[in-house]
Design an enzyme around this catalytic site. Structure first.
Site, PDB file in Angstrom:
ATOM      1  CE1 TYR A 109      -3.762   2.493   0.946  1.00 41.14           C
ATOM      2  CE2 TYR A 109      -1.920   3.614   2.000  1.00 41.14           C
ATOM      3  CZ  TYR A 109      -3.207   3.631   1.509  1.00 41.14           C
ATOM      4  OH  TYR A 109      -3.943   4.788   1.574  1.00 41.14           O
ATOM      5  CD  GLU A 197      -6.012   4.636  -1.181  1.00 44.62           C
ATOM      6  OE1 GLU A 197      -7.028   4.481  -1.893  1.00 44.62           O
ATOM      7  OE2 GLU A 197      -6.046   4.634   0.053  1.00 44.62           O
TER       8      GLU A 197
END
Ligand code: GDP
Ligand code: MN
Length: 389
Positions: A109, A197
């Protein structure tokens, strides 16, 4: 403003970051044509909406044949996809992205976010990719790395090593992680982002780091100087009232309750919401007419506020400063002349020309309740709305 995954990936590619080969699909014909160009045995077909959580909701599918691809396409095309990040209505799918699949060895992530508290950009990274980062933050906060970037210094070597470490990668990936962090930071700054993101960022079987998802948001106030980003705008799922209001420089916000609100100024809008809640009611929307609206704009605004089925009462709460109360009153009467909807309406006027304003309301043929204070107005509209139901 948010953009789609395929658009984020276009930006990543433009800045030299790794993405997979893919095609935008807007019709069945596009799907047939593009599927032939896929060079891998498996492809991934992904619904393009301005929300994540598509994987779990069935909006992302690994497909081994054109038939399997058609199946997902037909199931979702022009239909609403509901994910944990959309409203309960979901978002209409009118585009897909067809991408070559890759062999995932590991998922990470990585995000760059606007940190309002510290007034800087922060990086969040974790070796546990593909997961809900909010859940991870709650259950295993030690697995998440986050740090602030000093705008005078930018990305430093120790930041790159820290990310490498949390990803569980060895030194041979230093150059790759460095390229990624510096590239994303450059994208963020040059395009006035508020969010980038990548979840997940993956390592494939050739030890390359590739963004297989990409979510980006941009500062609306800077779009005027980012024409390329502005061109990515897709309003197909936006609330029509919000768009109409925006066109006139007003802001409309739809909410879940049953009391419509016409106010001036963001502060008064918030105070009005609080006051309605405090009186035991719930707002259905609010429209902020700002300063300097004429009577016609006010009439149009009130029409917008009253239009929705769920609105069972309305409160006009205006403090006349730049807007004078007589203009507001004329707009209110004008709107009610045109609308055939019998619901209670409370008007609270204070400030410039409030006496003239009140007189216009009193002399009109409509049943409008007048009051001098916001809290009294809220109590009145909550009570009347409950009685009317
Ligand atoms: P989101 O659910 O909206 O965040 O959509 P993502 O783009 O993150 O896709 C959901 C999941 O699909 C990912 O977490 C991956 O596990 C999987 N996925 C996406 N692309 C590929 C691919 O090329 N290969 C494989 N094996 N899985 C993929
Ligand atoms: Mn994702």
């Amino acid at each position: 403003m948010n953009i789609h995954e395929y658009q984020s990936k276009q930006i990543f590619k433009d800045y030299g970051l790794n993405t997979l080969n893919g095609f935008l699909i807007e019709s069945r014909e596009d799907l047939e044509k593009s599927y032939d160009k896929i060079k891998t045995d498996i492809a991934v077909l992904k619904a393009q909406i301005h929300a994540g959580g598509r994987g779990k909701a069935g909006g992302v599918k690994l497909v081994k044949s054109i038939d399997e691809a058609r199946e997902l396409f037909d199931k979702l095309y022009e239909k609403n996809l509901v994910t944990i990040q959309t409203t309960s209505e979901g978002e209409k799918v009118s585009k897909f992205y067809l991408e070559e699949a890759c062999n995932i060895q590991d998922e990470y992530y990585l995000s760059f976010v606007l940190n309002r508290k510290d007034a800087c950009i922060s990086v969040i990274a974790s070796g546990e990719g593909g997961m809900d980062i909010e859940d991870l933050a709650k259950n295993s906060p030690e697995k998440i790395l986050s740090f602030n970037i000093d705008p005078m210094i930018g990305i430093t070597d120790y930041m790159i090593r820290d990310v490498l470490f949390i990803f569980g990668l060895d030194k041979s990936y230093l150059a790759e992680v460095s390229k990624l962090l510096k590239g994303l930071y450059k994208i963020y700054i040059e395009n006035d982002c508020t969010l980038i993101e990548i979840n997940p960022l993956i390592r494939n079987d050739k030890n390359e780091l590739i963004a297989i998802d990409g979510k980006m948001s941009f500062d609306d106030n800077a779009l005027y100087r980012n024409q390329k980003i502005e061109a990515f705008r897709d309003n197909s799922n936006a609330n029509p009232n919000e768009l109409e209001a925006e066109k006139h420089g007003l802001s409309y916000v739809g909410l879940d309750g049953d009391i419509g609100c016409l106010v001036n100024g963001a502060g008064l809008a918030m105070a009005t919401m609080d006051s309605i809640f405090f009186a035991g009611g719930t707002p259905a929307n609010f429209l902020d007419i700002g300063g300097g609206a004429n009577d016609e704009i006010i009439a149009m605004s009130l029409k917008m506020v009253l239009e929705s089925e769920k609105v069972k009462g309305a409160l006009v709460n205006v403090f006349g400063g730049i807007n004078s109360c007589d203009t507001i009153a004329r707009g209110v009467v004008m709107a009610l002349d045109k609308i055939d909807k019998k619901i209670p309406i409370v008007v609270r006027l204070q400030g410039t020309n409030f006496k003239e304003g009140k007189k216009i309301i009193q002399d009109s043929s409509h049943e409008i309740y007048l009051t001098d204070s916001m809290d009294a107005g809220s109590e009145m509209i909550v009570k009347l709305t409950k009685e009317a139901k």
